[in-house]
Design an enzyme around this catalytic site. Structure first.
Site, PDB file in Angstrom:
ATOM      1  N   TYR A  16       0.866  -1.194   0.000  1.00 41.73           N
ATOM      2  CA  TYR A  16       0.000   0.000   0.000  1.00 41.73           C
ATOM      3  C   TYR A  16       0.892   1.229   0.000  1.00 41.73           C
ATOM      4  CZ  TYR A  16      -3.080   3.714   1.671  1.00 41.73           C
ATOM      5  OH  TYR A  16      -3.758   4.901   1.788  1.00 41.73           O
ATOM      6  N   GLU A  41      -3.418   7.550  -4.161  1.00 43.15           N
ATOM      7  CA  GLU A  41      -3.402   6.293  -3.398  1.00 43.15           C
ATOM      8  C   GLU A  41      -3.348   5.121  -4.362  1.00 43.15           C
ATOM      9  OE1 GLU A  41      -5.922   4.914   0.381  1.00 43.15           O
ATOM     10  OE2 GLU A  41      -7.108   4.858  -1.459  1.00 43.15           O
TER      11      GLU A  41
END
Length: 397
Positions: free
Chosen positions: A118, A206
């Site tokens: 992530y 993101e």
């Protein structure tokens, strides 16, 4: 401004960031064509179809599917396009899927040593820095990781004056457990996404997951980008990526009249000039026992036309039981607002809910005369406290 995954990936590609290859399709036939091209160009046997909506958690709602053939890509697209996709972020009403991203399957059949990470970049306003947040536990909700294993989340502060430094890239790659070719590729990947973030004036970038393939490539498999509305004048090409079908139609309508409008869930509609006065008005409504149904700033250049538009927008909310107009005549003249109220009554017709009007400042006396001579059934107030009492009175609290 939110943009779609396929648009965010196109920005990453422009800054030489490796991505999961794919093309968008708006019909099942286009999905078949795209899958065929991916098979011919990249040798893909399987294909991933992703619903393109402005919401996360698509996989949990059936918005991400794996097709094991070109033909199946068309079949899945026919079911996904036009569906009302419900995810944890859309609410129970869901969002209509108008297009799908048909992408290569990067989880190679029989491959080993695949890892998911992530990575996100965001603006930390409190510190005046950018923050790069990352975790070796990609592919799952970062909120879940933060709750269960907070020690698995790392952050790196970036000074915007110096930018992302190479020693920071090496530190991040090390914390992600990479080595060799993958270690070097991650550094290049991080530099690329930082350049994308700053070059596009983004507020958030993101990527979840970032994939390390079995042959040590680093790829952006998903992508969420939020652009700064205030910087779009510098990026007319990015402004063209706006998809109004993904936005609240009432907020879109308000934007067409240059009204700053945000829908809330209360019962008192607000029409105010100036963000500070709007916040104070919302506070006084709460203290009076009501709850603001919206934030609506008509701005300093309010005209009868914009005031009328504000009225129409507020009245579209069936939860609104009263309207409070609170105008301080500094830049905008009170008589203009008063004329707008009168015109709104004439155009909209019978307004069955109470309207409280507080006008103070430039031409306030003229405005009061306009309202009084109009014969409209409105409640007039001259102070904040009086306006609050009127809100209590009309709501019966």
């Amino acid at each position: 401004m939110n943009i779609h995954e396929f648009q965010g990936k196109s920005l990453l590609r422009a800054y030489n960031v490796d991505i999961q290859e794919g093309f968008v399709a708006e019909t099942p036939d286009q999905a078949v064509m795209v899958a065929g091209q991916l098979r011919e160009k990249l040798g893909s046997e399987f294909f991933v179809l992703k619903a393109q909506i402005h919401a996360g958690g698509r996989g949990k709602g059936g918005g991400v599917k794996l097709a094991k053939s070109v033909e199946e890509a068309g079949e899945l697209a026919s079911k996904m396009i036009g569906m009302q996709l419900v995810t944890p972020q859309t609410g129970p009403e869901g969002k209509r899927v108008n297009r799908v991203l048909v992408a290569q399957d990067v989880y190679y059949k029989g491959a080993s040593d695949i890892k998911e990470f992530y990575i996100s970049l965001l603006l930390n306003r409190n510190k005046g820095r950018y923050t790069l947040m990352y975790s070796p536990d990609g592919g799952m909700s970062i909120e879940e990781v933060a709750e269960k294993t907070p020690d698995r989340i790392f952050t790196e502060e970036i000074n915007p004056c110096t930018g992302l430094q190479q020693f920071q890239c090496r530190s991040i790659a090390f914390n992600l457990g990479l080595s060799g070719v993958a270690f070097k590729n991650m550094q290049k990947f991080l530099s690329g996404i930082y350049e994308t973030f700053t070059g596009c004036d983004a507020q958030l970038l993101e990527i979840n997951p970032v994939l390390k393939t079995s042959d040590d490539r680093i790829l952006a498999v998903d992508c969420k980008v939020v652009l700064d509305d205030n910087a779009l004048f510098r990026h007319p090409d990015l402004a063209g990526m706006r998809d109004i079908n993904e936005e609240d139609p009432v907020e879109v309508e308000a934007g067409n009249y240059n009204l700053n409008f945000v829908k809330l869930d209360g019962n008192v509609g607000c029409m105010v000039n100036g963000a500070g006065l709007a916040m104070a008005t919302m506070d006084i409504i709460k203290l009076s026992g009501g709850s603001p149904a919206n934030f609506l700033d008509v701005g300093g250049g309010a005209s009868p036309k914009t005031v009328e538009a504000g009225f129409r927008i507020i009245l579209k909310d069936p939860a609104v039981k009263a309207i409070l107009i609170n105008i301080f005549g500094g830049i905008v003249r009170c008589d203009r607002v008063a004329n707008g109220v009168v015109e709104a009554y004439k155009s909209v017709g019978v307004i069955k809910i109470p309207v409280i009007v507080r006008l103070q400042g430039t031409n306030a006396e003229e405005a009061k005369k306009i309202i009084d001579d109009s014969g409209l059934s409105v409640y007039s107030a001259t102070s904040f406290s009086e306006a609050a009492e009127k809100v209590k009175e009309v709501l019966g609290v």
